[in-house]
Design a protein around this motif. Structure first.
Motif, PDB file in Angstrom:
ATOM      1  N   PHE A   1       0.744 -10.250   6.940  1.00 12.32           N
ATOM      2  CA  PHE A   1       1.147  -9.529   8.228  1.00 12.32           C
ATOM      3  C   PHE A   1       1.326  -8.169   8.202  1.00 12.32           C
ATOM      4  O   PHE A   1       0.453  -7.517   7.345  1.00 12.32           O
TER       5      PHE A   1
ATOM      6  N   VAL B   1      -6.304  -0.914   2.517  1.00 11.69           N
ATOM      7  CA  VAL B   1      -5.446  -1.941   3.031  1.00 11.69           C
ATOM      8  C   VAL B   1      -6.034  -3.294   3.202  1.00 11.69           C
ATOM      9  O   VAL B   1      -7.039  -3.732   3.605  1.00 11.69           O
TER      10      VAL B   1
ATOM     11  N   PRO C   1       0.880  -1.110  -0.141  1.00  9.21           N
ATOM     12  CA  PRO C   1      -0.078  -0.007   0.033  1.00  9.21           C
ATOM     13  C   PRO C   1       0.943   1.352  -0.056  1.00  9.21           C
ATOM     14  O   PRO C   1       0.401   2.256  -0.326  1.00  9.21           O
TER      15      PRO C   1
ATOM     16  N   SER D   1       1.075  -0.154  -5.314  1.00 12.60           N
ATOM     17  CA  SER D   1       0.063  -0.273  -4.581  1.00 12.60           C
ATOM     18  C   SER D   1      -1.141  -0.294  -5.699  1.00 12.60           C
ATOM     19  O   SER D   1      -1.077   0.124  -6.776  1.00 12.60           O
TER      20      SER D   1
HETATM   21  N1  SAH Z   1       1.512  -2.517   7.462  1.00  8.58           N
HETATM   22  C1  SAH Z   1       1.474  -2.270   6.220  1.00  8.58           C
HETATM   23  C2  SAH Z   1       0.029  -2.973   5.288  1.00  8.58           C
HETATM   24  C3  SAH Z   1       0.448  -4.748   5.484  1.00  8.58           C
HETATM   25  S1  SAH Z   1      -1.009  -5.165   4.605  1.00  8.58           S
HETATM   26  C4  SAH Z   1       1.137  -0.722   5.851  1.00  8.58           C
HETATM   27  O1  SAH Z   1       0.483  -0.037   6.673  1.00  8.58           O
HETATM   28  O2  SAH Z   1       1.873  -0.398   4.858  1.00  8.58           O
HETATM   29  C5  SAH Z   1      -0.246  -6.821   4.297  1.00  8.58           C
HETATM   30  C6  SAH Z   1       0.268  -6.928   2.654  1.00  8.58           C
HETATM   31  O3  SAH Z   1      -0.687  -6.994   2.105  1.00  8.58           O
HETATM   32  C7  SAH Z   1       1.107  -6.084   2.380  1.00  8.58           C
HETATM   33  O4  SAH Z   1       2.454  -6.565   2.665  1.00  8.58           O
HETATM   34  C8  SAH Z   1       0.978  -6.085   0.940  1.00  8.58           C
HETATM   35  O5  SAH Z   1       1.729  -7.026   0.220  1.00  8.58           O
HETATM   36  C9  SAH Z   1      -0.505  -6.378   0.871  1.00  8.58           C
HETATM   37  N2  SAH Z   1      -1.291  -5.142   0.423  1.00  8.58           N
HETATM   38  C10 SAH Z   1      -2.066  -4.517   1.390  1.00  8.58           C
HETATM   39  N3  SAH Z   1      -2.755  -3.345   0.840  1.00  8.58           N
HETATM   40  C11 SAH Z   1      -2.259  -3.259  -0.448  1.00  8.58           C
HETATM   41  C12 SAH Z   1      -2.411  -2.524  -1.525  1.00  8.58           C
HETATM   42  N4  SAH Z   1      -3.479  -1.392  -1.285  1.00  8.58           N
HETATM   43  N5  SAH Z   1      -1.823  -2.502  -2.553  1.00  8.58           N
HETATM   44  C13 SAH Z   1      -0.844  -3.538  -2.905  1.00  8.58           C
HETATM   45  N6  SAH Z   1      -0.874  -4.469  -1.970  1.00  8.58           N
HETATM   46  C14 SAH Z   1      -1.214  -4.330  -0.636  1.00  8.58           C
END
Ligand code: SAH
Length: 230
Positions: A116, A138, A90, A133
């Protein structure tokens, strides 16, 4: 050489999923592109096949360990592999149609799905991962995001979707949202297809479609329009 995608994930059984259906699945059968899903856990070193650990500095959740992820990346993408290495995240640059087209013209992609709280920064830096992203929200993991990226890329690989003209008019391709589409029946619930579309006058149809695209883009996505000249 056709487009080759390698996805590193804790859930390889989710693939190809929707990427195996319809025109994308046919493109795969015709060897226009290929996909392998690699189980990250296979690179764990201990008896419990641990892939994550607690965040340094404290806080909730777990972080994917850099050593395990680096081993997986090195195995899948040895020196000389020209494919970009992408981390679904993200925090990444937003995925765009332009980016999808660029990737589609290249040799493929190595895609890492986080889980995670995410992944250790040292593997992002050390393996030059490009963070992408799919939108400002999320997800629980990178798998669906990787599928979104691959679906957008694979459908624009030459040959996958038939004629190039099937892309030219689409949303984003000309910087605008697509005009409304209609098909038979001529009257549906008392509403007719706009007469101009059945007039056979291709110049007027093109003009009408452009006007519709402009109006839609202006009302829904003014951010896509070039800034007004002052
Ligand atoms: N703690 C992180 C979010 C982790 S979500 C933060 O705040 O940035 C877990 C996983 O889901 C991430 O490592 C990513 O690979 C995937 N993910 C979550 N949201 C995403 C998005 N909007 N675009 C692409 N990958 C995403």
């Amino acid at each position: 050489m056709s487009f080759s995608a390698s996805v590193i994930t804790l859930f390889p059984e989710l693939f190809p999923g929707p990427l195996g259906a319809s025109v994308l699945g046919r493109g795969m059968a015709e060897k226009l592109w290929s996909l392998e899903a690699i189980q990250l856990r296979d690179f764990a070193q201990d008896r419990h096949r641990t892939v994550d650990d607690t965040p340094s500095g404290g806080g909730a959740g777990m972080v994917l360990k850099p050593d395990i992820l680096a081993s997986a990346i090195d195995a899948v993408s040895p020196p000389g592999d020209q494919r970009p290495r992408i981390l679904m995240s993200p925090r990444g640059q937003p995925l765009t149609q332009k980016k999808a087209r660029e990737l589609a013209l290249g040799p493929g992609a190595v895609i890492i799905c986080g889980r995670f709280e995410g992944v250790d920064q040292r593997v992002i830096d050390g393996r030059q991962l490009e963070e992408i992203s799919i939108g400002d929200y999320v997800l629980a993991g990178g798998e669906v995001a990787a599928m979104v990226l691959l679906e957008a890329v694979v459908r624009v690989i030459p040959g996958v979707l038939g004629g190039a003209e099937s892309h030219a008019d689409e949303s984003f391709e000309n910087g605008l949202l697509e005009y409304p589409q209609y098909t038979r029946p001529q009257v549906f619930e008392g509403v007719e297809i706009p007469p101009i579309l059945v007039s056979g006058d291709h110049r007027r149809i093109a003009k009408w479609r452009l006007e519709q695209s402009l109006a839609l883009t202006t009302s829904r996505r003014p951010d896509l329009l070039p800034p007004a000249k002052s």
